[in-house]
Scaffold this motif. Structure first.
Motif, PDB file in Angstrom:
ATOM      1  N   PRO A  26      -6.986  17.506 -30.413  1.00  0.00           N
ATOM      2  CA  PRO A  26      -5.795  17.892 -29.608  1.00  0.00           C
ATOM      3  C   PRO A  26      -4.986  18.798 -30.187  1.00  0.00           C
ATOM      4  N   GLY A  27      -4.657  20.096 -29.379  1.00  0.00           N
ATOM      5  CA  GLY A  27      -3.713  20.951 -30.060  1.00  0.00           C
ATOM      6  C   GLY A  27      -2.265  20.554 -29.713  1.00  0.00           C
ATOM      7  N   ASP A  28      -1.408  21.444 -30.101  1.00  0.00           N
ATOM      8  CA  ASP A  28      -0.101  21.496 -29.683  1.00  0.00           C
ATOM      9  C   ASP A  28       0.164  20.833 -27.995  1.00  0.00           C
ATOM     10  N   GLY A  29       0.768  19.877 -27.907  1.00  0.00           N
ATOM     11  CA  GLY A  29       1.185  19.342 -26.604  1.00  0.00           C
ATOM     12  C   GLY A  29      -0.002  18.741 -25.796  1.00  0.00           C
ATOM     13  N   GLU A  30      -0.978  18.405 -26.448  1.00  0.00           N
ATOM     14  CA  GLU A  30      -2.017  17.538 -26.205  1.00  0.00           C
ATOM     15  C   GLU A  30      -2.193  16.022 -26.319  1.00  0.00           C
ATOM     16  N   VAL A  31      -3.019  15.411 -25.464  1.00  0.00           N
ATOM     17  CA  VAL A  31      -3.558  14.084 -26.207  1.00  0.00           C
ATOM     18  C   VAL A  31      -4.846  14.001 -25.694  1.00  0.00           C
ATOM     19  N   LEU A  32      -5.769  13.291 -26.488  1.00  0.00           N
ATOM     20  CA  LEU A  32      -7.193  12.838 -26.075  1.00  0.00           C
ATOM     21  C   LEU A  32      -6.917  11.399 -25.509  1.00  0.00           C
ATOM     22  N   VAL A  33      -7.565  11.256 -24.439  1.00  0.00           N
ATOM     23  CA  VAL A  33      -7.363  10.011 -23.617  1.00  0.00           C
ATOM     24  C   VAL A  33      -9.003   9.335 -23.532  1.00  0.00           C
ATOM     25  N   VAL A  69      -5.919   7.962 -27.454  1.00  0.00           N
ATOM     26  CA  VAL A  69      -6.673   7.722 -28.690  1.00  0.00           C
ATOM     27  C   VAL A  69      -6.249   8.646 -29.741  1.00  0.00           C
ATOM     28  N   GLU A  70      -5.579   9.914 -29.598  1.00  0.00           N
ATOM     29  CA  GLU A  70      -5.094  10.819 -30.483  1.00  0.00           C
ATOM     30  C   GLU A  70      -4.182  11.673 -29.888  1.00  0.00           C
ATOM     31  N   THR A  71      -3.096  12.236 -30.404  1.00  0.00           N
ATOM     32  CA  THR A  71      -2.226  12.875 -30.197  1.00  0.00           C
ATOM     33  C   THR A  71      -2.087  14.351 -30.889  1.00  0.00           C
ATOM     34  N   GLY A  72      -1.541  15.356 -30.214  1.00  0.00           N
ATOM     35  CA  GLY A  72      -1.415  16.667 -31.145  1.00  0.00           C
ATOM     36  C   GLY A  72      -0.063  16.949 -31.725  1.00  0.00           C
ATOM     37  N   GLY A  73       0.530  15.704 -31.931  1.00  0.00           N
ATOM     38  CA  GLY A  73       1.576  16.038 -32.518  1.00  0.00           C
ATOM     39  C   GLY A  73       2.999  15.091 -32.028  1.00  0.00           C
ATOM     40  N   LEU A  78       4.084  10.755 -26.636  1.00  0.00           N
ATOM     41  CA  LEU A  78       3.128   9.713 -26.402  1.00  0.00           C
ATOM     42  C   LEU A  78       2.348   9.263 -27.873  1.00  0.00           C
ATOM     43  N   SER A  79       1.945   8.067 -27.648  1.00  0.00           N
ATOM     44  CA  SER A  79       1.604   7.617 -29.188  1.00  0.00           C
ATOM     45  C   SER A  79       0.107   6.829 -28.715  1.00  0.00           C
ATOM     46  N   THR A  80      -0.618   6.999 -29.986  1.00  0.00           N
ATOM     47  CA  THR A  80      -1.830   6.218 -29.701  1.00  0.00           C
ATOM     48  C   THR A  80      -1.709   4.939 -29.494  1.00  0.00           C
ATOM     49  N   GLY A  81      -2.683   4.478 -28.308  1.00  0.00           N
ATOM     50  CA  GLY A  81      -2.534   2.956 -27.810  1.00  0.00           C
ATOM     51  C   GLY A  81      -1.818   3.001 -26.509  1.00  0.00           C
ATOM     52  N   ASP A  82      -0.816   4.150 -26.233  1.00  0.00           N
ATOM     53  CA  ASP A  82      -0.164   4.089 -24.855  1.00  0.00           C
ATOM     54  C   ASP A  82      -1.079   3.996 -23.397  1.00  0.00           C
ATOM     55  N   ALA A 150      -0.054  16.958 -22.439  1.00  0.00           N
ATOM     56  CA  ALA A 150       0.662  15.733 -22.546  1.00  0.00           C
ATOM     57  C   ALA A 150       1.617  15.568 -21.140  1.00  0.00           C
ATOM     58  N   ARG A 151       1.935  16.815 -20.468  1.00  0.00           N
ATOM     59  CA  ARG A 151       3.056  16.810 -19.361  1.00  0.00           C
ATOM     60  C   ARG A 151       2.226  15.884 -18.208  1.00  0.00           C
ATOM     61  N   ASN A 152       0.809  16.320 -18.359  1.00  0.00           N
ATOM     62  CA  ASN A 152      -0.045  15.556 -17.146  1.00  0.00           C
ATOM     63  C   ASN A 152      -0.056  14.010 -17.263  1.00  0.00           C
ATOM     64  N   ALA A 153       0.330  13.343 -18.382  1.00  0.00           N
ATOM     65  CA  ALA A 153      -0.067  12.107 -18.635  1.00  0.00           C
ATOM     66  C   ALA A 153       1.203  11.156 -18.396  1.00  0.00           C
ATOM     67  N   VAL A 154       1.300  10.476 -17.629  1.00  0.00           N
ATOM     68  CA  VAL A 154       2.362   9.452 -17.316  1.00  0.00           C
ATOM     69  C   VAL A 154       2.111   7.951 -17.990  1.00  0.00           C
ATOM     70  N   ARG A 155       2.932   7.654 -19.091  1.00  0.00           N
ATOM     71  CA  ARG A 155       2.872   6.289 -19.604  1.00  0.00           C
ATOM     72  C   ARG A 155       3.293   5.026 -18.396  1.00  0.00           C
TER      73      ARG A 155
END
Length: 372
Positions: A26-33, A69-73, A78-82, A150-155
């Motif tokens: 993931p780059g800045d502002g991204e998350v791997l789901v 599973v991974e965040t860009g910062g 968001l956090s791993t496991g969300d 990350a702005r696409n992802a809603v916890r």
């Protein structure tokens, strides 16, 4: 990393389950789901009719849900496991995004339909190193993993069945948002819903939750039976019945409906919907029109109006938690619309969707392999 994904290589071909590669984290502002489930939407299938504007080969899918599973910062929020539901992409800084209308983002078509974000585009390839189109709707979630802004992802609440939640990011969001936001429907209002598919039935459920009375119009008896179980008044509309449809709706609703939602794109049904509205009534369209729309004389008289509704006029981070809360309270039973398929059966899911045998297919990826 390597993982399985369903790839569409041409507008006429079937999906193929392939190994794909993501060449950076993931780059800045991204998350791997890690995707737990992804709904199949009519918009995914409409790529076949995009006249080449949606680039291929591509991994489609834009109703994903899963676990980070991974965040860009730290700035992702968001956090791993969300557990997250993924929704449409938007730039976040144009006038409409800043005005809480991300569905009308200046870059909506580019980001979601016609190429995606330019940054990091080359990092997503097939197993031979061939480029795949940048993220579809910021997701490309017909896959075991998706890299998303990350702005696409809603916890969401981790106790919920995350594998079933993906359609809340688009089709269910659209139908429910039309009722809650575009119409602002409440107790005593009447709504006619034309087309009892995923979007239409989500509107039925939302209308019931809002205290409104709904008439569901469709030509498939099994869809109408489902609409009736969801507390709509069912109204069968075979092609020969259409001229009498406005009168029948006015009789059922004591003079006409306050609102109408068309999910069919049929010019005849759209004109019927306008004729069945009360004065000052509002008709919302959600389907893309493929032919000109001639409006019959008188259909817009007395303050009636028509508008196109994109993504239910919703802010996903606000509406998705509302919908999950309604589901937990037994007031938005979206799970009744879902049938699950293994990701490997994506072509059967598409056939069933086209044939009307399923309201909302949800694809479940197989357990991911260990990556080298």
């Amino acid at each position: 990393m390597r993982f399985a994904a369903a790839v569409l290589r041409s507008y006429e071909s079937r999906f193929t389950l392939e190994e794909v590669m993501l060449h950076a984290g993931p780059g800045d502002g991204e998350v791997l789901v890690k995707i737990a489930g992804c709904g199949m939407c009519r918009t995914d299938l409409a790529v076949r009719r995009s006249a080449g504007r949606s680039p291929l080969p591509a991994v489609l899918g834009h109703e994903g849900a899963g676990v980070v599973v991974e965040t860009g910062g730290p700035d992702t929020g968001l956090s791993t496991g969300d557990h997250v539901v993924l929704s449409f992409d938007s730039c976040g800084h144009c006038r409409n995004c800043m005005g809480a209308a991300p569905a009308y983002c200046d870059s909506f078509a580019t980001l979601n339909l016609f190429g995606g974000r330019e940054e990091h585009a080359a990092r997503f390839t097939d197993a031979d190193g061939g480029a795949l189109a940048p993220r579809w709707f910021g997701q490309s979630s017909f896959a075991e993993y998706a890299m998303v802004p990350a702005r696409n992802a809603v916890r969401v609440d981790p106790t919920l069945p995350v594998e079933l939640l993906g359609p809340l990011g688009c089709s269910f969001l659209t139908g429910a948002g039309a009722v809650f936001h575009s119409f602002g429907a409440g107790p005593g209002d009447t709504i006619a819903v034309y087309g009892a598919g995923a979007v239409g039935l989500a509107a039925v459920m939302a209308a019931t939750a809002a205290g409104a009375v709904t008439v569901a119009v469709d030509r498939h008896p099994e869809r109408l039976a489902l609409a009736e179980r969801l507390h709509a008044i069912p109204l069968h509309a075979a092609s020969g019945d259409l001229p009498a449809l406005p009168d029948r709706i006015r009789q059922l609703t004591d003079g006409g409906t306050h609102y109408a939602l068309d999910t069919t794109g049929s010019p005849q049904l759209i004109n019927n919907a306008l004729r069945a509205l009360r004065p000052t009534g509002h008709l919302g369209l959600v389907a893309r029109l493929h032919t000109p729309l001639p409006l019959e004389p008188g259909t817009l008289d007395r303050g009636r109006r028509i508008s196109h509704i994109c993504e239910g006029d919703a802010v996903p981070g606000l509406l998705i938690p509302r919908l999950t809360g309604l589901w937990q309270a037994g007031r938005f039973p979206f799970d009744q619309l879902i049938r699950t398929y293994p990701l490997a059966d994506i072509n059967q899911a598409e056939r069933d969707c086209d044939a009307g045998r399923v309201v909302k297919p949800v694809l479940i990826p197989a357990g991911p392999r260990e990556d080298p």
